[in-house]
Scaffold this motif. Structure first.
Motif, PDB file in Angstrom:
ATOM      1  N   SER A  88       9.147   1.006  -3.655  1.00 45.32           N
ATOM      2  CA  SER A  88       8.212   0.436  -2.682  1.00 45.32           C
ATOM      3  C   SER A  88       7.084  -0.287  -3.388  1.00 45.32           C
ATOM      4  O   SER A  88       6.881  -0.153  -4.606  1.00 45.32           O
ATOM      5  CB  SER A  88       7.633   1.549  -1.800  1.00 45.32           C
ATOM      6  N   GLY A  89       6.329  -1.066  -2.644  1.00 49.46           N
ATOM      7  CA  GLY A  89       5.074  -1.590  -3.141  1.00 49.46           C
ATOM      8  C   GLY A  89       3.981  -0.541  -3.005  1.00 49.46           C
ATOM      9  O   GLY A  89       4.243   0.615  -2.644  1.00 49.46           O
ATOM     10  N   PHE A  90       2.762  -0.921  -3.302  1.00 49.15           N
ATOM     11  CA  PHE A  90       1.606  -0.034  -3.132  1.00 49.15           C
ATOM     12  C   PHE A  90       0.867  -0.395  -1.852  1.00 49.15           C
ATOM     13  O   PHE A  90       0.719  -1.584  -1.518  1.00 49.15           O
ATOM     14  CB  PHE A  90       0.649  -0.156  -4.322  1.00 49.15           C
ATOM     15  N   THR A  91       0.407   0.631  -1.151  1.00 51.31           N
ATOM     16  CA  THR A  91      -0.433   0.373   0.002  1.00 51.31           C
ATOM     17  C   THR A  91      -1.735  -0.281  -0.452  1.00 51.31           C
ATOM     18  O   THR A  91      -2.147  -0.154  -1.602  1.00 51.31           O
ATOM     19  CB  THR A  91      -0.752   1.676   0.746  1.00 51.31           C
ATOM     20  N   GLN A  92      -2.391  -0.988   0.442  1.00 54.95           N
ATOM     21  CA  GLN A  92      -3.635  -1.659   0.104  1.00 54.95           C
ATOM     22  C   GLN A  92      -4.802  -0.680   0.128  1.00 54.95           C
ATOM     23  O   GLN A  92      -4.740   0.381   0.733  1.00 54.95           O
ATOM     24  CB  GLN A  92      -3.878  -2.817   1.063  1.00 54.95           C
ATOM     25  N   GLY A  93      -5.862  -1.042  -0.570  1.00 58.21           N
ATOM     26  CA  GLY A  93      -7.039  -0.176  -0.639  1.00 58.21           C
ATOM     27  C   GLY A  93      -7.423   0.102  -2.072  1.00 58.21           C
ATOM     28  O   GLY A  93      -6.779  -0.352  -3.020  1.00 58.21           O
ATOM     29  N   THR A  94      -8.484   0.875  -2.236  1.00 62.58           N
ATOM     30  CA  THR A  94      -8.949   1.222  -3.588  1.00 62.58           C
ATOM     31  C   THR A  94      -7.880   1.970  -4.360  1.00 62.58           C
ATOM     32  O   THR A  94      -7.658   1.736  -5.555  1.00 62.58           O
ATOM     33  CB  THR A  94     -10.223   2.077  -3.512  1.00 62.58           C
ATOM     34  N   ILE A  95      -7.207   2.896  -3.676  1.00 63.35           N
ATOM     35  CA  ILE A  95      -6.081   3.616  -4.262  1.00 63.35           C
ATOM     36  C   ILE A  95      -4.838   3.277  -3.459  1.00 63.35           C
ATOM     37  O   ILE A  95      -4.806   3.463  -2.242  1.00 63.35           O
ATOM     38  CB  ILE A  95      -6.304   5.134  -4.272  1.00 63.35           C
ATOM     39  N   GLY A  96      -3.810   2.766  -4.140  1.00 59.80           N
ATOM     40  CA  GLY A  96      -2.566   2.440  -3.473  1.00 59.80           C
ATOM     41  C   GLY A  96      -1.523   3.511  -3.704  1.00 59.80           C
ATOM     42  O   GLY A  96      -1.474   4.132  -4.774  1.00 59.80           O
ATOM     43  N   PHE A  97      -0.681   3.731  -2.697  1.00 56.38           N
ATOM     44  CA  PHE A  97       0.356   4.751  -2.790  1.00 56.38           C
ATOM     45  C   PHE A  97       1.730   4.127  -2.552  1.00 56.38           C
ATOM     46  O   PHE A  97       1.871   3.143  -1.823  1.00 56.38           O
ATOM     47  CB  PHE A  97       0.115   5.864  -1.773  1.00 56.38           C
ATOM     48  N   GLY A  98       2.743   4.715  -3.182  1.00 60.47           N
ATOM     49  CA  GLY A  98       4.096   4.222  -3.019  1.00 60.47           C
ATOM     50  C   GLY A  98       5.107   5.302  -3.338  1.00 60.47           C
ATOM     51  O   GLY A  98       4.757   6.453  -3.664  1.00 60.47           O
ATOM     52  N   ALA A  99       6.391   4.939  -3.269  1.00 64.23           N
ATOM     53  CA  ALA A  99       7.458   5.907  -3.524  1.00 64.23           C
ATOM     54  C   ALA A  99       8.717   5.143  -3.937  1.00 64.23           C
ATOM     55  O   ALA A  99       8.798   3.911  -3.806  1.00 64.23           O
ATOM     56  CB  ALA A  99       7.737   6.758  -2.290  1.00 64.23           C
ATOM     57  N   GLY A 100       9.701   5.872  -4.422  1.00 65.45           N
ATOM     58  CA  GLY A 100      10.938   5.225  -4.830  1.00 65.45           C
ATOM     59  C   GLY A 100      12.068   6.208  -5.038  1.00 65.45           C
ATOM     60  O   GLY A 100      11.874   7.430  -5.003  1.00 65.45           O
ATOM     61  N   ILE A 101      13.250   5.671  -5.275  1.00 62.24           N
ATOM     62  CA  ILE A 101      14.463   6.461  -5.502  1.00 62.24           C
ATOM     63  C   ILE A 101      15.206   5.883  -6.701  1.00 62.24           C
ATOM     64  O   ILE A 101      15.343   4.659  -6.835  1.00 62.24           O
ATOM     65  CB  ILE A 101      15.381   6.446  -4.265  1.00 62.24           C
ATOM     66  N   LEU A 102      15.695   6.756  -7.578  1.00 57.93           N
ATOM     67  CA  LEU A 102      16.564   6.394  -8.690  1.00 57.93           C
ATOM     68  C   LEU A 102      17.833   7.231  -8.584  1.00 57.93           C
ATOM     69  O   LEU A 102      17.768   8.460  -8.654  1.00 57.93           O
ATOM     70  CB  LEU A 102      15.892   6.680 -10.037  1.00 57.93           C
ATOM     71  N   THR A 103      18.973   6.603  -8.402  1.00 56.09           N
ATOM     72  CA  THR A 103      20.220   7.356  -8.306  1.00 56.09           C
ATOM     73  C   THR A 103      21.341   6.586  -9.007  1.00 56.09           C
ATOM     74  O   THR A 103      21.260   5.374  -9.189  1.00 56.09           O
ATOM     75  CB  THR A 103      20.653   7.601  -6.848  1.00 56.09           C
ATOM     76  N   ASP A 104      22.370   7.302  -9.387  1.00 57.40           N
ATOM     77  CA  ASP A 104      23.574   6.660  -9.893  1.00 57.40           C
ATOM     78  C   ASP A 104      24.786   7.494  -9.477  1.00 57.40           C
ATOM     79  O   ASP A 104      24.702   8.713  -9.301  1.00 57.40           O
ATOM     80  CB  ASP A 104      23.528   6.511 -11.413  1.00 57.40           C
ATOM     81  N   GLY A 105      25.878   6.818  -9.294  1.00 56.00           N
ATOM     82  CA  GLY A 105      27.139   7.480  -8.981  1.00 56.00           C
ATOM     83  C   GLY A 105      28.264   6.727  -9.639  1.00 56.00           C
ATOM     84  O   GLY A 105      28.118   5.566 -10.034  1.00 56.00           O
TER      85      GLY A 105
END
Length: 437
Positions: free
Chosen positions: A71-88
């Motif tokens: 994901s990108g970062f949310t706007q503001g002084t502190i930005g938050f985000g998340a993501g996934i790393l997988t393989d098969g």
């Protein structure tokens, strides 16, 4: 370990207290969804490791898909985000061996009566992470791919090597990168499970500074609980010559102190409380047009080799020039390397390169089985390496790459018994990256 934790925080906190010397990365954040990206890498791989001297071969082939959603970062002084790393993926053909971490293995990599490591028929691995950014400092917690000279994920197999933990990277001061991390789980490329490698706790820290356009320097440290403490330094200088020619000098150095429970394979002492080594290298690389020539010298000092990947420190945690199939890092070893690369863009074939190298190592210390005395202090090893790589430069197949590597390794009998047998090996990979959004 308390001392290492203090170093981690002491390395990064001051950077948040100084005024920025250039624009904030977080101020450019567009949003959680707006800056999101997703990709998948389809990788087909073949490994044939033809071992001599009566040792079992390791041949494997498989297909994998490595998926990343960030994901990108949310706007503001502190930005938050998340993501996934997988393989098969899945093995291909009548495949009786997982190879050297080429394919995730059954039974935690234990060998059968013939010395084979049974591969999984298919697998699914990975995890997620969350992240936060303030100014030019980013914090990530969860499943990660790590990259530093002392602690690096192996990305050269069908499945990547994952770590789980906390990492911080800061660019608050122009041309200076500070990093630190605390990791508690490790899954090697040939394993499946949240902590298949039984990593207890690893603390990392480091700094890289670009002094000017020609000169850079870096330092990194690592403390793996009950296993080892390691330090790394590097200096790189690029000298521009006339007519678009250049000469680049690179100096690397590692120092490792092993804890009593740390794993090594080439120590020459039976005192588990007194194992240490220092290995350093210097190289000069000359570049002119399509030609690139490197000459390197590498030397190891101490009563162990530069042993890595056996203590949770990662399968790519080596930044030395004489590292191919062998790392030429045995106890007491000296080695020289001549490498040549040709870029076929000179013949209007951009994206195609050929690399050849020959490495010769000597004065290797080899001890007997119980490490009570030296068998020899003059063992030798050699390796001839060739690689051809092509990356599509444009069109619908842009960034698709094919690479084939061949290694021919030979060593004295004493060192073969201690390290690895004479080996002929091929590694062939086809990578098809696809951007999803």
């Amino acid at each position: 370990m308390q001392k290492s934790t203090k170093i981690l925080f002491a390395t990064l906190i001051p950077t948040l207290l100084v005024s920025n010397t250039y624009a904030s990365e977080q101020s450019d954040a567009k949003g959680f969804i707006e800056d999101a990206n997703g990709s998948v890498l389809f990788r087909t791989g073949l490994n044939t490791r033809d071992k001599k001297n009566g040792k079992a071969d390791q041949n494997s082939a498989g297909q994998s898909a490595i998926f990343k959603l960030d994901s990108g970062f949310t706007q503001g002084t502190i930005g938050f985000g998340a993501g996934i790393l997988t393989d098969g993926g899945f093995k291909i053909g009548n495949n009786f061996n997982a190879g050297p971490d080429m394919i995730p293995a059954e039974n935690q990599g234990k060998t059968d009566e013939f010395g084979h490591v049974t591969p999984k028929d298919h697998w699914l691995r990975g995890g997620g992470y969350i992240k936060a950014r303030m100014s030019n400092t980013t914090l990530v917690y969860g499943t990660q791919l790590v990259n530093s000279p002392v602690f690096a994920s192996n990305l050269g197999r069908l499945a990547p090597e994952y770590y789980e933990g906390l990492s911080i990277t800061s660019h608050e001061i122009k041309n200076l990168e500070l990093s630190a991390g605390k990791y508690t789980k490790n899954v090697r490329s040939g394993q499946v499970g949240s902590d298949a490698n039984n990593l207890d706790q690893a603390i990392t820290w480091g700094a890289k500074y670009k002094i000017n356009e020609q000169l850079s320097a870096s330092y990194y440290g690592l403390d793996i609980k009950d296993r080892l403490k390691r330090h790394y330094v590097n200096t790189n200088f690029k000298q521009s010559l006339s007519n678009d020619r250049s000469l680049t000098y690179d100096l690397n150095g590692y120092h490792t102190k092993w804890d009593p429970e740390g794993n090594t394979y080439s120590e020459t002492t039976n005192d588990k409380n007194d194992r240490a080594n220092t290995i350093w290298s210097i190289s000069a690389t000359y570049n002119t047009g399509p030609h690139n020539v490197m000459l390197a010298y590498q030397q190891n000092i101490g009563n162990t080799g530069y042993d890595y990947n056996n203590n949770g420190d990662g399968g790519a945690s080596i930044a030395l020039p004489n590292s191919y199939l062998s790392d030429f890092a045995g106890a007491g070893e000296k080695s020289v390397n001549l490498q040549y690369t040709f870029d076929f863009s000179a013949f209007n074939i951009p994206g195609l390169t050929w690399t050849s190298a020959y490495v010769y190592g000597w004065d290797i210390d080899v001890a007997n089985a119980d490490r009570t005395k030296l068998i020899t202090s003059s063992a030798k090893e050699t390796e001839f390496f060739n690689q051809i790589k092509y990356t599509v430069q444009s069109g619908f197949a842009k960034d698709v790459s094919f690479r084939a590597r061949n290694y021919i390794y030979r060593a004295d009998e004493a060192y073969r018994d201690n390290y690895m047998p004479n080996t002929n090996e091929w590694r062939i990979f086809l990578d098809i990256p696809i951007t999803l959004f």
